[in-house]
Design a protein around this motif. Sequence first.
Motif, mmCIF file in Angstrom:
data_model
loop_
_atom_site.group_PDB
_atom_site.id
_atom_site.type_symbol
_atom_site.label_atom_id
_atom_site.label_comp_id
_atom_site.label_asym_id
_atom_site.label_seq_id
_atom_site.Cartn_x
_atom_site.Cartn_y
_atom_site.Cartn_z
ATOM 1 N N ASP A 1 32.264 54.629 40.087
ATOM 2 C CA ASP A 1 32.258 53.301 39.337
ATOM 3 C C ASP A 1 33.391 52.888 38.608
ATOM 4 O O ASP A 1 33.711 51.960 38.277
ATOM 5 C CB ASP A 1 31.071 53.350 38.601
ATOM 6 N N ALA A 2 33.760 53.963 37.844
ATOM 7 C CA ALA A 2 34.945 53.971 36.792
ATOM 8 C C ALA A 2 36.100 53.375 37.550
ATOM 9 O O ALA A 2 36.768 52.527 36.917
ATOM 10 C CB ALA A 2 34.982 55.050 35.881
ATOM 11 N N HIS A 3 36.506 54.078 38.456
ATOM 12 C CA HIS A 3 37.662 53.641 39.358
ATOM 13 C C HIS A 3 37.609 52.217 39.981
ATOM 14 O O HIS A 3 38.432 51.340 39.846
ATOM 15 C CB HIS A 3 37.979 54.525 40.357
ATOM 16 N N TYR A 4 36.529 51.773 40.208
ATOM 17 C CA TYR A 4 36.307 50.642 40.727
ATOM 18 C C TYR A 4 36.071 49.524 39.725
ATOM 19 O O TYR A 4 36.857 48.415 39.804
ATOM 20 C CB TYR A 4 34.731 50.251 41.402
ATOM 21 N N GLN A 5 35.849 49.783 38.497
ATOM 22 C CA GLN A 5 35.677 48.721 37.450
ATOM 23 C C GLN A 5 37.123 48.694 37.112
ATOM 24 O O GLN A 5 37.810 47.535 36.760
ATOM 25 C CB GLN A 5 34.949 49.413 36.383
ATOM 26 N N SER A 6 37.922 49.721 37.022
ATOM 27 C CA SER A 6 39.149 49.756 36.514
ATOM 28 C C SER A 6 40.212 48.613 37.598
ATOM 29 O O SER A 6 41.124 48.082 37.290
ATOM 30 C CB SER A 6 40.095 51.149 36.616
ATOM 31 N N GLY A 7 40.036 49.147 39.054
ATOM 32 C CA GLY A 7 40.502 48.237 40.033
ATOM 33 C C GLY A 7 40.182 46.606 39.821
ATOM 34 O O GLY A 7 40.919 45.840 39.948
ATOM 35 N N SER A 8 39.096 46.400 39.591
ATOM 36 C CA SER A 8 38.449 44.946 39.255
ATOM 37 C C SER A 8 39.325 44.423 38.315
ATOM 38 O O SER A 8 39.603 43.192 38.120
ATOM 39 C CB SER A 8 37.136 45.051 38.993
ATOM 40 N N ASP A 9 39.582 45.063 37.035
ATOM 41 C CA ASP A 9 40.138 44.674 35.785
ATOM 42 C C ASP A 9 41.603 44.420 36.362
ATOM 43 O O ASP A 9 42.190 43.460 36.013
ATOM 44 C CB ASP A 9 40.028 45.648 34.674
ATOM 45 N N LEU A 10 42.356 45.408 36.873
ATOM 46 C CA LEU A 10 43.662 45.293 37.110
ATOM 47 C C LEU A 10 43.895 44.181 38.220
ATOM 48 O O LEU A 10 44.957 43.480 38.159
ATOM 49 C CB LEU A 10 44.218 46.532 37.987
ATOM 50 N N TYR A 11 43.187 43.782 39.142
ATOM 51 C CA TYR A 11 43.108 42.888 40.007
ATOM 52 C C TYR A 11 43.011 41.546 39.280
ATOM 53 O O TYR A 11 43.848 40.515 39.646
ATOM 54 C CB TYR A 11 42.065 42.731 41.011
ATOM 55 N N LYS A 12 42.244 41.403 38.240
ATOM 56 C CA LYS A 12 42.249 39.943 37.414
ATOM 57 C C LYS A 12 43.285 39.846 36.782
ATOM 58 O O LYS A 12 43.857 38.641 36.434
ATOM 59 C CB LYS A 12 40.916 40.021 36.217
ATOM 60 N N GLN A 13 44.067 41.023 36.559
ATOM 61 C CA GLN A 13 45.522 40.980 35.638
ATOM 62 C C GLN A 13 46.414 40.489 36.574
ATOM 63 O O GLN A 13 47.605 40.327 35.941
ATOM 64 C CB GLN A 13 45.616 42.034 34.898
ATOM 65 N N GLY A 14 45.963 40.619 37.935
ATOM 66 C CA GLY A 14 47.385 40.117 38.847
ATOM 67 C C GLY A 14 48.122 41.382 39.139
ATOM 68 O O GLY A 14 49.072 41.446 39.829
ATOM 69 N N ARG A 15 47.661 42.765 38.641
ATOM 70 C CA ARG A 15 48.486 43.931 39.109
ATOM 71 C C ARG A 15 47.943 44.709 40.291
ATOM 72 O O ARG A 15 47.118 45.539 40.467
ATOM 73 C CB ARG A 15 48.215 44.939 37.779
ATOM 74 N N HIS A 16 48.343 43.711 41.341
ATOM 75 C CA HIS A 16 47.569 44.220 42.702
ATOM 76 C C HIS A 16 47.829 45.536 43.113
ATOM 77 O O HIS A 16 47.000 46.313 43.762
ATOM 78 C CB HIS A 16 47.857 43.197 43.569
ATOM 79 N N ALA A 17 48.961 45.966 43.284
ATOM 80 C CA ALA A 17 49.416 47.330 43.660
ATOM 81 C C ALA A 17 48.591 48.560 43.035
ATOM 82 O O ALA A 17 47.891 49.308 43.852
ATOM 83 C CB ALA A 17 50.798 47.628 43.626
#
Length: 564
Positions: free
Chosen positions: A271-287
């Motif tokens: 869950d923590a990594h999924y949330q981190s991925g979601s936050d990074l995606y919203k920031q446009g840090r897609h890789a």
Amino acid sequence: MPFLVLLVLEGALRLFGYGHDLAVFTEDQARKGYLVLNPHASKRYFANQQNATYGNTEPFTAKKAPGVFRIFVLGESTTIGYPYMNNGSFHRWLQYRLLHTYPERDFEVINLSLTAVNSYTVLDFGKAVLEYEPDAVLVYTGHNEYYGAMGVAATKGIGQNRTLARLLMNLRGLRLTQLLASLTDGAIALVSGKELDLRENLMKRMAADQQIALGSEDYQAGLDQFRGNMNELADAFSARGIPLLISNLVSNEKDLKPFISIPDKQGNSADAHYQSGSDLYKQGRHASAKKEFIIAKELDALRFRAPEALNTIIKDIAHTHKGVTLVHTRGLFEKHSAAGILGKETLLEHVHPNLQGYALLSEAFYQALRQTGLLPASSAEMPFEVLKKQMPITPVDYLKGEYEMMILKEGWPFNIPMSAEEKREKTEEEKLAGALVVKQISWRDAMARLQRHYAAAKDTAGMLRVAEALVLDDPLNSVYFDNAGKLSIAMGLHRQAVNYLSKAFRMENSFERARMLFVILLRMDRPEEALPYVRYAAANNTSRFNLNELLSFVQQQVEAKKRR
């Protein structure tokens, strides 16, 4: 003596017709001389026979006809086309494209996939098809190594030992074993007072609450099982010189939260990594987001999505076996996903594609067949974008998939409540799709009723779509080709009409088919293509017109074209 007694009992059970033959193929009762997938074949792999699944009935001859290009398809629920089934399956997209790209050739695309099975079934079925002259075999499998039939978690350890698993599967073919299994299941239900609840979805019945942590002994056993079975499959095909095309796997990264997240001592969790991925995606840090989403998937303790290690195994097998080709499905899905992160653009839930995804899966295999030289270049090439527009997926097929998905997601492990039903009169397509989902009618019945509905509404385009859908579902029925050809003429699609009618003519020569073909081809100013049909019609004339003058005229037209 004990063995003699067992032998006599086995013979007696067979004599009196108890149990089932679990061979991969059986004779087609509807067509003499044809074989089909045995509806009982999956029972060799399921501990509880009530969970056994059924595949398609796609007939083929034991001895391949001259000139036929025969393709077998092996795999699990994605490979059979869940939740759309029928023409939603990627093999039907491929079949349609081959029909129109190579209209002069005859292809057989035979899907032997089953839901809830894994590499054990693929291995057995793959070895079985070696005896039936395949020109290529396509494989997409890997998501069920843990919870599918004979999976590591589903067999409580038996699946971890391939020798023991093989022995168990062979024993299930005995009628005596089938009798004992039936009696045991009945006794357990009687003592416990609990019977298998078939209202629960198959995911829950097969996996229940079993958790498999990343790097655990069970996790590694799943990898070893897959590697062993797929290596054995690749060895068998390489030894026979038969092309084997194995796809890498896709699963939802961005738009599906982990099913079960268990924090470690450092507080890391899926869950923590999924949330981190979601936050990074919203920031446009897609890789960076993609990396986090993949870690979240890997840490998900409910292992319905294949781990990344399986794609590595698939790649290694393709690179180390002659005649085995890696199909790059994942890369193609990434190109059609936002920021290259797999999600709702191509997938319905955890692993099953939407219609766009199934189209892409067919494209990946089609391009692999082209790149290996198994399919030559064609002047009638159907581009992928044209395929997506023309593929005869009816509204009933699409809606059936939508309804199936709502039912699946309402249950474990998704637990998403269905939205309130709209209070309005349902369309005919919605009514038929609903009846299809609850098995009130068959797919063929649904198509027949849909065809009548479109006919009453004078919807020729809708009628053509249904006719083409029936061609794909039963490519041995020349009447379906006739109907698709006639409706193509009505829509002004002359080249498509020629494709359907010429195929029907090859299946069964007739004056009427020859007449329709030469009329269309002459309208298209294709006298050289029309000439064979004019010759046949003149030699087998059942009309009151003399066709010899027409034959002479067409011959002159052909000669004149040659002189230009």
